[in-house]
Enzyme design. Structure first.
Site, PDB file in Angstrom:
ATOM      1  N   CYS A  72       0.842  -1.202   0.000  1.00  0.00           N
ATOM      2  CA  CYS A  72       0.000   0.000   0.000  1.00  0.00           C
ATOM      3  C   CYS A  72       0.876   1.250   0.000  1.00  0.00           C
ATOM      4  O   CYS A  72       1.774   1.380   0.837  1.00  0.00           O
ATOM      5  CB  CYS A  72      -0.907  -0.013   1.230  1.00  0.00           C
ATOM      6  SG  CYS A  72      -1.900   1.479   1.397  1.00  0.00           S
ATOM      7  N   CYS A  78      -1.180   5.994   7.051  1.00  0.00           N
ATOM      8  CA  CYS A  78      -2.550   5.589   7.352  1.00  0.00           C
ATOM      9  C   CYS A  78      -2.758   5.232   8.818  1.00  0.00           C
ATOM     10  O   CYS A  78      -3.722   5.650   9.439  1.00  0.00           O
ATOM     11  CB  CYS A  78      -2.939   4.414   6.463  1.00  0.00           C
ATOM     12  SG  CYS A  78      -4.434   3.556   6.962  1.00  0.00           S
ATOM     13  N   CYS A 164      -8.218   0.053   0.092  1.00  0.00           N
ATOM     14  CA  CYS A 164      -7.357  -0.535   1.123  1.00  0.00           C
ATOM     15  C   CYS A 164      -6.962  -1.945   0.690  1.00  0.00           C
ATOM     16  O   CYS A 164      -7.816  -2.736   0.264  1.00  0.00           O
ATOM     17  CB  CYS A 164      -8.099  -0.565   2.453  1.00  0.00           C
ATOM     18  SG  CYS A 164      -7.259  -1.507   3.740  1.00  0.00           S
ATOM     19  N   GLN A 294     -16.213 -11.758  13.172  1.00  0.00           N
ATOM     20  CA  GLN A 294     -14.785 -11.688  12.894  1.00  0.00           C
ATOM     21  C   GLN A 294     -14.546 -11.169  11.475  1.00  0.00           C
ATOM     22  O   GLN A 294     -15.207 -11.598  10.527  1.00  0.00           O
ATOM     23  CB  GLN A 294     -14.139 -13.061  13.050  1.00  0.00           C
ATOM     24  CG  GLN A 294     -14.112 -13.589  14.483  1.00  0.00           C
ATOM     25  CD  GLN A 294     -13.001 -12.971  15.318  1.00  0.00           C
ATOM     26  OE1 GLN A 294     -12.285 -12.080  14.876  1.00  0.00           O
ATOM     27  NE2 GLN A 294     -12.860 -13.450  16.544  1.00  0.00           N
ATOM     28  N   GLU A 344     -24.020 -12.888  26.241  1.00  0.00           N
ATOM     29  CA  GLU A 344     -23.499 -11.712  25.546  1.00  0.00           C
ATOM     30  C   GLU A 344     -24.238 -10.486  26.070  1.00  0.00           C
ATOM     31  O   GLU A 344     -25.451 -10.535  26.311  1.00  0.00           O
ATOM     32  CB  GLU A 344     -23.701 -11.856  24.037  1.00  0.00           C
ATOM     33  CG  GLU A 344     -23.389 -10.621  23.215  1.00  0.00           C
ATOM     34  CD  GLU A 344     -21.962 -10.156  23.383  1.00  0.00           C
ATOM     35  OE1 GLU A 344     -21.777  -8.959  23.672  1.00  0.00           O
ATOM     36  OE2 GLU A 344     -21.028 -10.980  23.243  1.00  0.00           O
ATOM     37  N   ASP A 397     -14.369 -15.885  25.134  1.00  0.00           N
ATOM     38  CA  ASP A 397     -13.806 -15.090  24.037  1.00  0.00           C
ATOM     39  C   ASP A 397     -14.063 -13.623  24.363  1.00  0.00           C
ATOM     40  O   ASP A 397     -14.887 -12.964  23.739  1.00  0.00           O
ATOM     41  CB  ASP A 397     -14.456 -15.494  22.707  1.00  0.00           C
ATOM     42  CG  ASP A 397     -13.820 -14.800  21.512  1.00  0.00           C
ATOM     43  OD1 ASP A 397     -12.802 -14.095  21.693  1.00  0.00           O
ATOM     44  OD2 ASP A 397     -14.339 -14.951  20.395  1.00  0.00           O
ATOM     45  N   CYS A 424      -7.924 -11.942  22.091  1.00  0.00           N
ATOM     46  CA  CYS A 424      -7.415 -11.001  21.091  1.00  0.00           C
ATOM     47  C   CYS A 424      -6.319 -10.120  21.666  1.00  0.00           C
ATOM     48  O   CYS A 424      -5.823  -9.227  20.981  1.00  0.00           O
ATOM     49  CB  CYS A 424      -8.548 -10.133  20.538  1.00  0.00           C
ATOM     50  SG  CYS A 424      -9.378  -9.123  21.788  1.00  0.00           S
TER      51      CYS A 424
END
Length: 467
Positions: A72, A78, A164, A294, A344, A397, A424
């Protein structure tokens, strides 16, 4: 002594968690953005602390063998990608080291504990064009043109970009069509300073496996003039368009989405499929503008496949899936377990989870709205104390901040045979692993998965078993 704005030569010998190169001059540590291990560069001092400082890359004197030309042209300005200048095999090694070092340093584990169970990171064959979701701010440039792009790092200055390299090529067609429509119909882009203008963002989602396309305009107005005209233009250029919606956000805020959604065309959602590793038909999911899903569908199959593999289900187990989102992992597990309970905090996500279960004819998954750190302890206090229902597996998660300690404490009290932790953030993962291993569990397997090539982010799946 180097002072602010001075230029100096430095050899980069390490990299920080956020992807900046690290080097030293006379024992003083420098963090130099856009450099990689092995680079010899001229850097410009920007900010100095007592024992370390930050510098910018001025020019490269001797490039590292691991350095490549970014795909890129705006990757440096960016802010979205931090590692495009690093060879992909070196990116994977960097992420493996990041996970391992956090587990050792923050988790307090020993190399002897980690080495036998730490598995190689799962990478991509082609680490570009993988993002199934993109959100582009729309603004007016200094020269008067309406532009789209991304915010530069730590700013709200737009770097113009319609294509992108991480997103699908359809994104450029959507943006060109929206901007041309705005110019033809005298519709102003949003201005953050004055809080005037109409179009704030364009959200684009695409089903990686189905090809279905969603466009959602976020506007600072009660309605979008001639929305049906724009919809017709998008459908003509992109026949795969299945959903076009308008989201109304009139607040002076950095939050992208507002509370009101107006459906212009289609059912208000698209569908995509996540397949199982063993070649089974997979699970289909409805994805709305609000849904968490995701962003890398191809790697999601590998991530959830790893979670399912680590779960080791035989068909008789009862499972809790905490922070379940739209039920992605829950529905994967439900096909192999007797019963799955999902939790959740976002009501719309639970609505999606129930819809997804029904659409896939899955009847053994039950979903609860609320915070995991409240729902699980409440169930434990009211239900488990009466029934002593045996829970064999808990899957978590959580968001980047990791699990709440009250949630961890209840998990330990329930004492499932296995815990599968999908993370994550390696730092908060390591903190939580330390707690669990101090309270009756041991690490069995650790496998990182590269969900976000060209960035510093990495997912990790960990299996813990009850001692």
């Amino acid at each position: 002594m180097i002072k602010k704005n001075d230029e100096f030569e430095i050899l980069i010998t390490d990299m920080s968690d956020d992807g900046a190169g690290i080097g030293k001059t006379d024992g003083f540590t420098w963090f130099v953005k856009d450099t990689v291990i092995g680079d010899k560069v001229v850097a410009g001092a920007m900010k100095l602390k007592k024992s370390y400082g930050f510098a910018r890359l001025v020019r490269i004197l001797e490039p590292s063998p691991k350095r490549i030309d970014p795909a890129c042209p705006i990757s440096r300005s960016c802010g979205g990608c931090q590692l495009q200048q690093l060879d992909y095999s070196a990116q994977l090694a960097f992420k493996e080291d990041k996970v391992r070092n956090d587990i050792l340093r923050i988790g307090g584990f020993d190399n002897n504990d980690i080495d036998p169970i730490f598995e190689h990171i799962v990478g991509m064959d082609i680490p570009f064009r993988y993002r199934n979701k993109a959100v582009y701010p729309i603004r007016r440039a200094k020269d008067g043109r309406i532009i789209s792009g991304f915010f530069a790092g730590r700013t709200h200055s737009i770097i113009e970009c319609e294509d992108c390299q991480l997103g699908f090529e359809d994104n450029r067609i959507v943006l060109d069509t929206v901007i041309a429509f705005m110019e033809q119909h005298d519709i102003e882009p949003y201005d953050e300073v004055s809080h005037q203008g109409v179009v704030r963002h364009v959200l684009i989602r695409k089903g990686y496996f189905t090809g279905e396309l969603m466009v959602c305009l976020i506007i600072n107005a009660p309605k979008l003039k001639d929305a049906e005209v724009l919809c017709a233009e998008l459908k003509e250029k992109l026949p795969e368009l299945k959903s076009f919606t308008i989201n109304i956000n009139r607040e002076r805020t950095n939050v992208i989405m507002g509370d009101k959604l107006v459906n212009v065309y289609g059912p208000g959602y698209i569908e995509d499929i996540i397949h199982e590793a063993d070649g089974k038909a997979g699970v289909s999911f409805r994805i709305s503008p609000y849904s968490f899903f995701q962003v890398n569908s191809l790697q999601t199959e590998k991530l959830y496949g790893t979670a399912l593999e680590f779960a080791g289900l035989s068909g008789s187990e009862k499972v809790w899936d905490l922070y379940c989102g739209v039920g992605t992992i829950s529905l994967f597990l439900a096909r192999h377990a007797a019963k799955v309970y999902g939790v959740e905090i976002i009501p719309a996500a639970i609505d999606n989870a129930r819809e997804n279960a029904a659409a896939n004819n899955i009847t053994n998954a039950e979903f609860y709205v609320g915070k995991a750190e409240e729902v699980l302890p409440d169930w434990y206090a009211k239900e488990y104390s009466k029934t002593h229902e045996n829970i064999d597996l808990i899957v978590v998660d959580p968001p980047r901040k990791g699990c709440d300690e009250n949630c961890l404490r209840t998990m330990v009290s329930i004492a499932p045979k296995r815990i599968v932790y999908v993370s994550c953030d390696p730092a908060t993962l390591s903190r939580d692993l330390k707690y669990l291993c101090q309270n009756g569990y041991k690490l069995e397997r650790i496998r990182p998965v590269d969900m976000f090539p060209q960035t510093v982010h990495v997912e990790t799946v960990v299996l813990l078993t009850k001692r």
